[in-house]
Motif scaffolding. Structure first.
Motif, short mmCIF file in Angstrom:
data_model
loop_
_atom_site.label_atom_id
_atom_site.label_comp_id
_atom_site.label_asym_id
_atom_site.label_seq_id
_atom_site.Cartn_x
_atom_site.Cartn_y
_atom_site.Cartn_z
N GLY A 150 -9.90 -0.41 -1.90
CA GLY A 150 -10.34 -1.57 -2.66
C GLY A 150 -9.20 -2.54 -2.90
O GLY A 150 -8.72 -3.21 -1.98
N PHE A 151 -8.73 -2.60 -4.13
CA PHE A 151 -7.71 -3.60 -4.49
C PHE A 151 -6.42 -3.40 -3.70
O PHE A 151 -5.73 -4.37 -3.36
CB PHE A 151 -7.41 -3.55 -5.99
CG PHE A 151 -6.56 -2.40 -6.43
CD1 PHE A 151 -5.17 -2.49 -6.42
CD2 PHE A 151 -7.13 -1.21 -6.85
CE1 PHE A 151 -4.38 -1.43 -6.82
CE2 PHE A 151 -6.35 -0.14 -7.25
CZ PHE A 151 -4.96 -0.25 -7.23
N GLY A 152 -6.07 -2.14 -3.36
CA GLY A 152 -4.85 -1.88 -2.62
C GLY A 152 -4.91 -2.38 -1.19
O GLY A 152 -3.91 -2.81 -0.61
N GLU A 153 -6.10 -2.35 -0.61
CA GLU A 153 -6.30 -2.87 0.74
C GLU A 153 -6.33 -4.40 0.72
O GLU A 153 -5.83 -5.06 1.64
CB GLU A 153 -7.60 -2.32 1.32
CG GLU A 153 -7.58 -0.80 1.50
CD GLU A 153 -8.95 -0.22 1.78
OE1 GLU A 153 -9.02 0.77 2.51
OE2 GLU A 153 -9.95 -0.78 1.27
N PHE A 154 -6.92 -4.95 -0.32
CA PHE A 154 -7.05 -6.40 -0.43
C PHE A 154 -5.71 -7.06 -0.81
O PHE A 154 -5.37 -8.12 -0.31
CB PHE A 154 -8.12 -6.74 -1.48
CG PHE A 154 -8.36 -8.20 -1.66
CD1 PHE A 154 -9.06 -8.92 -0.70
CD2 PHE A 154 -7.91 -8.87 -2.78
CE1 PHE A 154 -9.29 -10.28 -0.85
CE2 PHE A 154 -8.14 -10.23 -2.95
CZ PHE A 154 -8.83 -10.93 -1.98
N ALA A 155 -4.95 -6.40 -1.72
CA ALA A 155 -3.68 -6.95 -2.20
C ALA A 155 -2.62 -5.85 -2.19
O ALA A 155 -2.32 -5.25 -3.23
CB ALA A 155 -3.84 -7.53 -3.60
N PRO A 156 -2.05 -5.55 -1.02
CA PRO A 156 -1.10 -4.45 -0.90
C PRO A 156 0.11 -4.57 -1.82
O PRO A 156 0.66 -3.56 -2.27
CB PRO A 156 -0.68 -4.51 0.57
CG PRO A 156 -1.78 -5.22 1.27
CD PRO A 156 -2.32 -6.20 0.28
N ARG A 157 0.54 -5.80 -2.12
CA ARG A 157 1.72 -5.96 -2.97
C ARG A 157 1.47 -5.43 -4.38
O ARG A 157 2.34 -4.80 -4.98
CB ARG A 157 2.14 -7.44 -3.03
CG ARG A 157 3.02 -7.84 -1.85
CD ARG A 157 3.20 -9.35 -1.76
NE ARG A 157 3.75 -9.94 -2.97
CZ ARG A 157 5.05 -9.89 -3.32
NH1 ARG A 157 5.92 -9.23 -2.56
NH2 ARG A 157 5.46 -10.50 -4.41
N ILE A 158 0.30 -5.67 -4.93
CA ILE A 158 0.03 -5.17 -6.29
C ILE A 158 -0.07 -3.65 -6.28
O ILE A 158 0.32 -2.98 -7.23
CB ILE A 158 -1.24 -5.82 -6.89
CG1 ILE A 158 -1.28 -5.63 -8.43
CG2 ILE A 158 -2.51 -5.25 -6.27
CD1 ILE A 158 -0.21 -6.37 -9.15
#
Length: 351
Positions: A144-152
Motif C-alpha cells: 500500500g503506502f510503502g509501494e506508493f511512497a517508498p521514501r516514507i
C-alpha cells in the motif's frame, strides 16, 4: 447470615458516582508513577499544551524519570506530532531542568541514546523491530503506502523504528505508552492508534493500563479524545456533556472609547480559554450590529468545576483585571438547555 455488608450495599446502590471514582482510582494504580508521567507528558506535548507541560515535566522528574529518559520521550514524539511541538517541549524541559538545578534539585541524568547505532542495513533493522512490535512479518516495501511512497516507508523503518525505537533509553513498552498517549490526544489518527494499541499489548501493556491512560487523557486533554481510546479497547465511554454543564450568556456594555482595546483583550482571552482548557467547550463573543459596544458572550463549560477552574487561569485573570475600567455594565444569564441530546453535534458543521 448474608456475607454482604448492608452499608456496602447502600453505598453501591445510592452512590454510583463514588463507585465510578473508585474504578478510576483502581485503574490509575495499573500504571506506575513513572508510567503515568510518561503518558501525561506525551499527551500534553501532542496537544501543544506547553503551559501545563512544565508542571508535568517537574512531576515526571520527581517520579524518578531521568533527564535522558524525558528527553527521549520528547525526541520520539517529533515523529508523531511534528518538530514544532517536540522542539517546544524540549525547550520547556531544558528550562525546567535549569530551574530545578538552580533550586538545588539534582536530577539523575541517566544514560544517553547510543550514537553508534549504525547497522549495514538500517531498513532491515527497523523492519525487524516492527516485526517484534506487531508479531507479524513485514515485507519490503510495506504494502500500500510503502509501494506508493517508498521514501516514507524508508523513513518509517530506518529512522522511527531503527534510529529511535532501537535506542535502549526507553523500553519498547515505554515507547508504546508514549505513542498511544500522544495519538489518543490527537484528532484524526484513529487507525494509527488502533495499530499501536495492538503493538502496546504485544509489549505487555494490559487493558487496565490502557483504560488508565484514557483516564489520564480525560483529565489532562479532553473526554472526547479519551473516548477514542476507550472505544478501541471496548471500555465504557465517559459522557462528554455532564448533567451540571454550564451554559451562560454574558451581557456586557463597554464604554465606547475603550471598545477596540476591550475587543482585542476579549479575543485573546476567549481563544486561550478554548485552546488551553479542556473544560471550556465554547466561549463565543459577539457584538450587536447596530450597537457594537453591546457585547454578548455565549459560554459553555463542561461542568461547574471547569468554570471554577477557568476563573483561576492566568488568561482570565488578565482579562478581568485589564478590562475592569472598560465595562459599563455586566449581566450574567445562566441558561437551561432544552435539547441536551443535540449539544454534542452543535459545532460539527463549523469544521
Amino acid at each position: 447470615m448474608s456475607r454482604y455488608n448492608p452499608l456496602f450495599l447502600l453505598i453501591f446502590i445510592f452512590c454510583p458516582t463514588a463507585m465510578k471514582a473508585q474504578v478510576k482510582t483502581d485503574q490509575s494504580r495499573a500504571l506506575s508513577p513513572q508510567q503515568q508521567s510518561i503518558s501525561i507528558i506525551s499527551a500534553l506535548t501532542a496537544a501543544g499544551d506547553i503551559e501545563n507541560l512544565s508542571t508535568q515535566l517537574n512531576a515526571g522528574l520527581d517520579a524518578g524519570l531521568t533527564i535522558e529518559e524525558t528527553k527521549e520521550i520528547l525526541v520520539q514524539l517529533y515523529a508523531y506530532c511534528g518538530f514544532p511541538r517536540s522542539l517546544n517541549a524540549i525547550t520547556t524541559l531544558m528550562n525546567v531542568v535549569e530551574k530545578r538545578k538552580a533550586s538545588g534539585i539534582n536530577d539523575k541524568q541517566g544514560k544517553s541514546a547510543n550514537p553508534n547505532n549504525n547497522p549495514s542495513d538500517k531498513y532491515d533493522q527497523g523492519r525487524k523491530v516492527l516485526e517484534i512490535l506487531t508479531k507479524t512479518p513485514q515485507t519490503k516495501p510495506a504494502p500500500g503506502f510503502g509501494e506508493f511512497a517508498p521514501r516514507i516507508d524508508a523513513f518509517l523503518k530506518e529512522h522511527l523504528f531503527a534510529d529511535i525505537f532501537e535506542s535502549d533509553v526507553l523500553s519498547f513498552q515505554q515507547r508504546e505508552i508514549v505513542t498511544i498517549s500522544a495519538l489518543t490526544a490527537m484528532q484524526g489518527v484513529v487507525s494509527q492508534l488502533q495499530a499501536h494499541v495492538k503493538m502496546g499489548m504485544n509489549t505487555g501493556i494490559t487493558e487496565n493500563q490502557l483504560a488508565a491512560i484514557a483516564d489520564l487523557i480525560e483529565k489532562h486533554v479532553s473526554k472526547t479524545q479519551a473516548n477514542t481510546l476507550r472505544t478501541i479497547v471496548s471500555k465504557p465511554l465517559t459522557p462528554v456533556i455532564e448533567k451540571d454543564m454550564m451554559v451562560r450568556i454574558s451581557e456586557i456594555e463597554i464604554v465606547p472609547e475603550f471598545l477596540a482595546e476591550y475587543n482585542a483583550i476579549l479575543k485573546e482571552e476567549s481563544s486561550a480559554s478554548v485552546e488551553k482548557e479542556p473544560g471550556v467547550i465554547a466561549i463565543f463573543p459577539m457584538s450587536a450590529k447596530e450597537q457594537p459596544n453591546q457585547i454578548r458572550i455565549v459560554e459553555i463549560y463542561a461542568d461547574s468545576a471547569a468554570y471554577q477552574s477557568h476563573l483561576k487561569t492566568p488568561h482570565f485573570q488578565h482579562y478581568k483585571t485589564n478590562t475592569l475600567k472598560m465595562v459599563k455594565s455586566l449581566k450574567l444569564v445562566d441558561m437551561h438547555s432544552l435539547d441536551p441530546e443535540t449539544m454534542s453535534e452543535i459545532f460539527k458543521k463549523l469544521k
